[in-house]
Design an enzyme around this catalytic site. Structure first.
Site, mmCIF file in Angstrom:
data_model
loop_
_atom_site.group_PDB
_atom_site.id
_atom_site.type_symbol
_atom_site.label_atom_id
_atom_site.label_comp_id
_atom_site.label_asym_id
_atom_site.label_seq_id
_atom_site.Cartn_x
_atom_site.Cartn_y
_atom_site.Cartn_z
ATOM 1 N N ASP A 291 0.866 -1.177 0.000
ATOM 2 C CA ASP A 291 0.000 0.000 0.000
ATOM 3 C C ASP A 291 0.916 1.245 0.000
ATOM 4 O O ASP A 291 2.133 1.147 0.107
ATOM 5 C CB ASP A 291 -0.963 -0.038 1.205
ATOM 6 C CG ASP A 291 -2.215 0.799 0.928
ATOM 7 O OD1 ASP A 291 -2.174 1.662 0.030
ATOM 8 O OD2 ASP A 291 -3.233 0.605 1.612
ATOM 9 N N TYR A 292 0.287 2.377 -0.119
ATOM 10 C CA TYR A 292 0.928 3.681 -0.288
ATOM 11 C C TYR A 292 1.950 3.975 0.825
ATOM 12 O O TYR A 292 1.561 4.134 1.992
ATOM 13 C CB TYR A 292 -0.189 4.718 -0.240
ATOM 14 C CG TYR A 292 0.057 6.051 -0.856
ATOM 15 C CD1 TYR A 292 -0.550 6.398 -2.061
ATOM 16 C CD2 TYR A 292 0.839 6.999 -0.223
ATOM 17 C CE1 TYR A 292 -0.367 7.649 -2.612
ATOM 18 C CE2 TYR A 292 1.027 8.244 -0.766
ATOM 19 C CZ TYR A 292 0.419 8.565 -1.971
ATOM 20 O OH TYR A 292 0.595 9.811 -2.512
#
Ligand code: NOJ
Length: 764
Positions: A291-292
């Site tokens: 994820d980011y």
């Protein structure tokens, strides 16, 4: 051979339906699709190996890198960056792709990705709403249309489906998933993967999916987004992993690891989940993206946390440490932060990572790119992508309208308040009554506020002369600027609308900014003074309905007694207003059911139907048992699986094909459902089981089958379900799936409170 077998099954299924007996719980569109996962394609594997042999270390590390639209430069494309996300301008996508394919040394195309969660331009209801339909075809259609529109602009991967089971209504992201139940969540997850990928995601209207967030992100402590999770192995496997498995089995070829720590180990550093379960146990040969900035977040924060820079988990000392942890755990691609790319060479020199693992990650990424057909068709047709007619077609709008109506749940309808008569004068009142913006929900993709049909638009189209009064404002503020005191601070300007109306539609709830990422709430009530609008409608003595727009279960303890009718509409998407009018005026008879329990009040959270029993079961008349001193019951206000209709149904005659079944065998459960009212309508027949004596305490109910059926007045149907070891068994705390001999209680009905029951004995 396999295909023939499936076709035969479909023909047989239609024959059974025609005879009034149906086998549950499959979607018709879904049944027509073979799973896409099979043996690896040798041809592709050869191409991957050949390419890998030519790659330098630098080129391999570039493939592992995933950059956002704001980060990526021409130079990244030239160096062979692996993926880019959130870029949706087809011209720029083509520009970068041309550079990658024509100017990078090995001509490897870029994989472009986007968060198409409940629509790209044709926005469907939020996934929690879609789950309420108990109709996987709605999820299938949403994903199918979203994939086509995404692919039209040059995207080839979507960060969807979001399959996080959640018991946390405070968590804003509960809106994005399928609710609190792993069985329902699995059905929705599989339908979404099949809708988006089809049989072969290299097709020009298909994309590869990425079930997320691996894993147990739906259970953050206190409901605060990104927060830690402590999770037993049995719970992880019985409650949280099944929708991931269903999505992978349906063919999903990528997955996203989660931000949160699970038993102290963050999702993107979690070897147990990423490598041991997903890759080894389940045979997943696609890739996992982080994820980011989740890789950078593995690092400890310096004492003076920098204004910029991601950190916090404290399982890595620095960037190289984080890169080694993530890669060695099984993360194949790093989103936004660049630690694996930047420190890969150094780590290899220090033998903290291996070339074998780098090759494995790159092989997985290349495999997906070949399967996606990117090497043959890297470019997008810009003219088509820039043509408005490619998006939001009338047929897609119709599907969104149908999906939104099927997702609504009728929570209360005292004295048959609904349906209202469209010929009478209708007032739409409330802060969400004329808002297209909010109808689109928390992942609106490229949906435009002006595309969305508001409640007032929809009501006025069916009830000419309808009026609107906002009553108060719910500002669309982002978290940093959010001040709860600004939410509907007082009501005004509604008297004329009420006086001139025969009936009232109150459009209440949350602004869309209260749902989605980083949007947890510490209360579950209607924000601001919206309940004053209910009081005003009630004081008028006119019939009224509260239509709710929200991304989470609300605590309706005070709302329910004051309101004759309540319709849960969630954030219904681009056709929300038309769908609300369809239901409120009776063109559509509501048939949705809650995919998540609605508490009476916040203090009951977490509250979910599939909880384990206790040694002191709740009994409000006794002291020493599991209850609240200040609540007369432990029940939710509205339970999982609950929902009303404008007609009535009777579920009866639960029969088992045998009262004993071997642990390797199966048994059929059949149940009759009859429309006992005077309107055609939908009922969701639900089958639950409970294992009363097991080596580890088993949930009081577990959903194991459902089917939404449409019946004419007086019509009866027999629905059949098949139960086998996959239903009776469970994972224990060593991670083993066990099927224990003994009694299983089978329940059937139309909510998780079903009482119709038959015992079954599982023999050894
Ligand atoms: C963060 C979110 O957690 C994830 O769901 C999303 O896919 C990425 N950002 C990319 O937008």
């Amino acid at each position: 051979m396999r295909r023939v077998a499936i076709m035969v099954a479909i023909v047989a299924l239609s024959a059974i339906v025609a005879s009034g007996v149906i086998a549950a719980s499959r979607s018709s569109d879904e049944a027509a699709l073979e799973p896409t996962r099979g043996a690896p394609d040798r041809n592709i594997e050869r191409k991957v190996d050949a390419l890998l042999r030519k790659m330098t270390l630098e080129e391999k590390l570039q493939q592992i890198q995933l950059l956002s639209d704001g980060q990526v430069t021409d130079d990244d494309a030239r160096k062979g960056v692996g993926g880019v996300f959130s870029l949706v301008d087809p011209q720029r996508i083509n520009e970068l792709q041309h550079i990658a394919v024509e100017q990078s040394r090995l001509h490897i195309p870029i994989l472009f990705a986007y968060d198409t969660i409940h629509g790209y331009r044709t926005i469907f209801p939020i996934p929690l709403g879609t789950a309420s339909s108990f109709d996987p075809d709605v999820a299938f259609k949403d994903a199918e249309i979203g994939a086509r529109e995404s692919a039209t602009v040059g995207l080839k991967q979507i960060y969807s489906p979001m399959v996080d089971v959640s018991h946390e209504p405070r968590w804003g992201r509960i809106a994005e998933g399928g609710g609190e139940d792993p069985y329902l969540g699995s059905a929705m997850a599989a339908a979404r993967v099949k809708g988006a990928q089809g049989r072969d995601y290299s097709a020009s209207n298909k994309v590869v999916t990425s079930p997320k967030h691996l894993a147990a992100y739906g259970q953050p402590e206190g409901g605060r987004d990104y927060n830690t999770t402590d999770m037993s192995e049995q719970r992880l496997r019985n409650l949280y992993l099944p929708p991931f498995k269903a999505a992978i089995d349906a063919g999903a070829d990528t997955s996203m690891c989660s931000f949160n720590a699970i038993n102290g180990v963050p999702g993107c550093a979690n070897r147990h989940i990423e490598s041991e379960i997903l890759k080894k146990e389940w045979g997943f040969d696609g890739f996992i993206e982080s994820d980011y900035t989740a890789v950078a977040e593995l690092r400890a924060c310096p004492p003076q946390r920098p204004a910029e820079g991601s950190c916090g988990h404290g399982v890595a000392a620095d960037g190289p440490d984080a890169a080694a942890l993530a890669l060695n755990a099984g993360t194949d691609s790093e989103m936004v932060s660049t630690n694996i790319r930047d420190f890969g060479r150094e780590l290899l020199g220090q033998r903290r990572i291996s070339m074998q693992r780098i090759d494995d990650a790159v092989r997985r990424i290349l495999r997906v790119k070949f399967r996606a057909g990117l090497f043959e068709h890297p470019y997008v047709d810009v003219a088509k992508a820039q043509n408005e007619a490619s998006f939001l077609t009338p047929a897609d709008r119709a599907a969104a309208r149908r999906g939104a109506a099927r997702s609504m749940v009728l929570l209360k309808n005292a004295g048959g308040t609904l349906p209202l008569d469209p010929k009478k004068k209708t007032a739409v009142i409330g802060p969400l009554g004329d808002s297209g913006h909010d109808m689109l929900g928390p992942w609106w993709g490229r949906g435009r506020d002006e595309d969305a049909v508001t409640v007032f638009d929809g009501v006025a189209a069916q009830s000419p002369g309808a009026t609107f009064a906002e009553g108060c404002d719910l500002p669309n503020t982002e978290p940093a600027a959010y001040d709860p005191a600004q939410d509907c601070p007082s009501i005004s300007g509604i008297d004329a609308a009420i006086a001139g109306a025969d009936q009232i539609v109150l459009a209440l709830g949350e602004p869309r900014e209260m749902s989605g990422e980083a949007a947890s709430r510490s209360v579950l009530d209607l924000p601001g003074k919206q309940e004053d609008l209910i009081a005003a409608a009630k004081a008028s003595g006119k019939p009224f309905v509260v239509v709710l727009f929200n991304g989470r279960p609300l605590a309706l303890e005070d709302v329910a007694p004051q309101s004759p009718a309540i319709l849960e509409a969630w954030f219904g998407g681009v056709e929300a207003g038309n769908a609300v009018a369809d239901v409120v005026f009776g063109k559509v008879n509501p048939g949705g059911k809650l995919p998540v329990s609605f508490p009476q009040r916040l203090g009951q959270v977490p509250i979910y139907y599939n909880h384990e029993p206790t040694g002191r079961p709740c009994d409000a008349t006794q002291k020493y048992n599991s209850r609240y001193r200040d609540l007369p019951t432990c029940a939710p206000l509205y339970e999982f699986g609950y929902g009303l209709s404008y007609t009535s149904f009777e579920v009866s005659n639960l029969q088992l094909s045998s009262s004993r079944v071997s642990r390797h065998g199966s048994v059929r459960a059949s149940v009759d459902v009859r429309n006992t009212g005077s309107r055609e309508g939908d009922e969701v027949v639900q089958l639950y089981i409970h294992d009363p004596v097991a080596s580890i305490s088993q949930p009081v109910r577990r959903l194991r089958g459902f089917e939404r059926v449409t019946l004419k007045p007086g019509e009866k149907r027999t629905v059949t379900f098949t139960l086998d070891a996959s239903d009776f068994g469970f994972y224990d705390n060593t991670g083993r799936f066990v099927v224990e001999p003994g009694r299983i209680d089978v329940y059937a009905g139309n909510s998780s409170s079903a009482t119709l029951t038959k015992p079954l004995t599982v023999t050894g």
